[in-house]
Design an enzyme around this catalytic site. Structure first.
Site, short mmCIF file in Angstrom:
data_model
loop_
_atom_site.label_atom_id
_atom_site.label_comp_id
_atom_site.label_asym_id
_atom_site.label_seq_id
_atom_site.Cartn_x
_atom_site.Cartn_y
_atom_site.Cartn_z
N HIS A 163 2.02 5.82 12.70
CA HIS A 163 1.90 4.46 12.16
C HIS A 163 1.24 4.48 10.79
O HIS A 163 1.72 3.85 9.84
CB HIS A 163 1.10 3.60 13.13
CG HIS A 163 0.77 2.24 12.61
ND1 HIS A 163 1.49 1.12 12.94
CD2 HIS A 163 -0.23 1.80 11.78
CE1 HIS A 163 0.98 0.06 12.34
NE2 HIS A 163 -0.08 0.46 11.62
N GLU A 164 0.14 5.23 10.67
CA GLU A 164 -0.56 5.31 9.39
C GLU A 164 0.30 5.98 8.31
O GLU A 164 0.31 5.56 7.15
CB GLU A 164 -1.88 6.06 9.55
CG GLU A 164 -2.87 5.41 10.50
CD GLU A 164 -3.13 3.96 10.15
OE1 GLU A 164 -3.19 3.63 8.96
OE2 GLU A 164 -3.27 3.15 11.09
N HIS A 178 2.66 3.62 6.70
CA HIS A 178 2.11 2.87 5.56
C HIS A 178 2.24 3.67 4.27
O HIS A 178 2.54 3.12 3.21
CB HIS A 178 0.63 2.55 5.82
CG HIS A 178 0.40 1.47 6.83
ND1 HIS A 178 0.98 0.23 6.74
CD2 HIS A 178 -0.37 1.44 7.95
CE1 HIS A 178 0.60 -0.52 7.76
NE2 HIS A 178 -0.22 0.19 8.51
#
Length: 531
Positions: A138-139, A142
């Site tokens: 998820h990170e 980004h």
């Protein structure tokens, strides 16, 4: 997906900067300077913020969070990140570890190739390997989507709008021209609008970061289970039967493990729980979802949040499960037994009763200026009466012994209405993981973890406690009485607690009661002296 995300983000930024351009144009005309000056000023502010923000964030991480950028991470995670970097043709991010048992994960930086990925010790201790990969995926989403760049550019708009508002509203140079005050008012309105537009953009990018994690791990249910632990603080079973995970799953010390987060940093009061005494029970998850699905406050809080509600993310993630030969992680099929709108309206009235009392007083004073004191007294009584309802509702049943899982299932709770409770568990970390100035804690019991709000009446007392005493509480067993609230995430406001046989009390509530009584007496005096 990338093209769709780029299109949504671009249209949002174009709209924001179109609004900003109108205001900058108006200011330039008003003060009779070339339009290019306003454009140059905007560009300079943007460049400075973009270039310097990561540098100052690095300093704050080192000074205030004691982050270690040289710590080793587990080999499985390093290989996972290397695979992503190779696939996306980007540099390996700078990894930082915060030595705190309350898990957290976030990224910051400027471009893809200068990203910082920060993990707390708790993330590596508590989540399974597949869940850790999902969170890190998820990170990295980004990073790959350039969210750091897009959000920096977007946040410049409200920054300049607010600067224009404060400059023009405080200026005395527009006495002969009312256009300055008009532009200031418009700038402030657009400042508010732009804030909500940016929050919408941030929430949208969170969904796409979730999607990236799913595509890179091919395991949507692992991301969902991580979110349940992170967002709700529930202890649940793992989503896979990987025997290696069970063998490797152990508590790692700091030696072992040598700004865009998985959840909203402002509201991250419920984090992650240990996998000890796990409960593979979807009913508990659905009960935790009830508040977000049914309580009207959840909508209000989401509008003011950088992240979507956990329940919405879980349902969205579950849509992809079948594509990866998994059963949908969760389906919310509970039926609402009653409407919670009446409670919501009452709580709104209580929350804003001081403002309401002031408005009523002003209106009454306009009718009869001779009885101003009496009207002020009535307004004060209204405020006290409505505010005191919260205390009455909080204490009518006394403090009940309970656990975190049962508290999470409560729907009739908010930042206004609370549930008196007694909890016992272990302090596993700070409320803001690793922060030396944070006085709050994260509590773990056999069913989950929850944020503890330590709040003495004076700000300075909180900070003295945070710096000199709070670290002594880590890994200690604590018994406490307090009020369970949700705004928007679950937390307990501490009233009194016992640790190592010593009882201590938070005096904020007692002081509030004294002030309410004093205000009540003053109002009565004002009313009687006005006759």
């Amino acid at each position: 997906m990338k093209k769709k995300l780029f299109g949504i983000s671009t249209l949002t930024l174009v709209g924001l900067y179109a609004l900003l351009s109108v205001i900058v144009l108006g200011v330039c005309i008003l003060v009779k300077i070339p339009i290019s000056y306003g454009i140059i000023f905007s560009i300079i502010v943007l460049i400075l913020q973009f270039l310097l923000a990561p540098f100052f964030t690095d300093l704050s991480m080192k000074w205030f969070y004691k982050i270690d950028f040289n710590a080793e991470i587990p080999s499985y995670l390093k290989e996972f990140i290397l695979d992503i970097c190779k696939k996306e043709n980007i540099k390996y991010p700078r990894i930082g570890i915060i030595n705190d048992g309350a898990p957290n994960a976030f990224t910051y930086g400027r471009f893809k190739n200068d990203a910082r990925l920060v993990l707390t010790r708790g993330i590596l201790e508590i989540l399974t390997e597949e869940e850790v990969k999902s969170v890190v995926g998820h990170e990295m989403g980004h990073v790959v989507h350039l969210d750091m760049l897009f959000m920096t550019v977007a946040q410049l708009v409200p920054l300049i709008l607010y600067f224009i508002y404060t400059t023009l509203s405080d200026s005395d140079s527009n006495d002969d021209n009312n256009y300055g005050q008009l532009i200031a008012l418009i700038a402030y309105v657009l400042y508010i609008v732009s804030q909500y537009v940016i929050l919408f953009l941030s929430r949208t990018r969170e969904y796409y970061a979730d999607f990236y994690s799913i595509t890179i791990t091919k395991n949507p249910n692992s991301l969902a289970s991580a979110l349940v632990k992170i967002g709700f603080g529930l202890s649940i079973g793992t989503t896979d039967n990987n025997s290696d995970d069970k063998k490797k799953k152990k508590v790692r010390s700091a030696k072992d493990i040598g700004a865009l987060g998985i959840f909203d940093a402002k509201t991250s009061k419920s984090l992650v729980v240990s996998t000890n005494n796990q409960i593979d029970d979807k009913t508990s998850i659905k009960n935790a979802m009830k508040w977000e699905m049914w309580n009207p406050w959840a909508i209000v809080y989401e509008l003011n949040s950088t992240h979507p509600l956990i329940s919405k993310r879980l349902l969205e993630i579950s849509k992809y499960s079948k594509e990866y030969n998994q059963e949908p992680y969760i389906t919310f099929d509970l039926k609402k037994e009653e409407s919670y709108v009446d409670d919501f309206l009452l709580e709104v009235l209580i929350k804003y009763s001081p403002l309401l009392a002031i408005l009523i007083t002003i209106l009454l004073c306009l009718v009869n200026q001779h009885n101003i004191l009496m009207f002020v007294g009535i307004g004060g009584l209204i405020t006290i009466a409505l505010s005191y309802i919260g205390f009455i509702r909080s204490h009518k049943d006394g403090y009940q012994k309970t656990n975190i899982r049962d508290l999470l299932g409560e729907v009739k709770v908010s930042g206004v209405t609370s549930i008196p409770c007694e909890l016992e568990g272990k302090v596993i970390g700070k409320g803001d993981p690793g922060c030396v100035f944070n006085e709050d804690f994260t509590l773990q019991d056999e069913t989950g973890i929850i944020f503890l709000d330590y709040n003495q009446p004076m700000f300075i007392l909180n900070k003295i406690f945070a710096i000199f005493k709070s670290h002594q509480y880590i890994d200690k067993t604590i018994k406490l009485k307090g009020w369970y609230r949700r705004s928007p995430v679950p937390y307990v406001e501490i009233f009194e607690y016992e640790i190592e046989g010593k009882k201590k009390r938070i005096f904020t509530y007692s002081l509030s009661k004294c002030l309410y009584i004093l205000a009540f007496v003053v109002c009565l005096v004002l009313i009687f002296t006005s006759f």
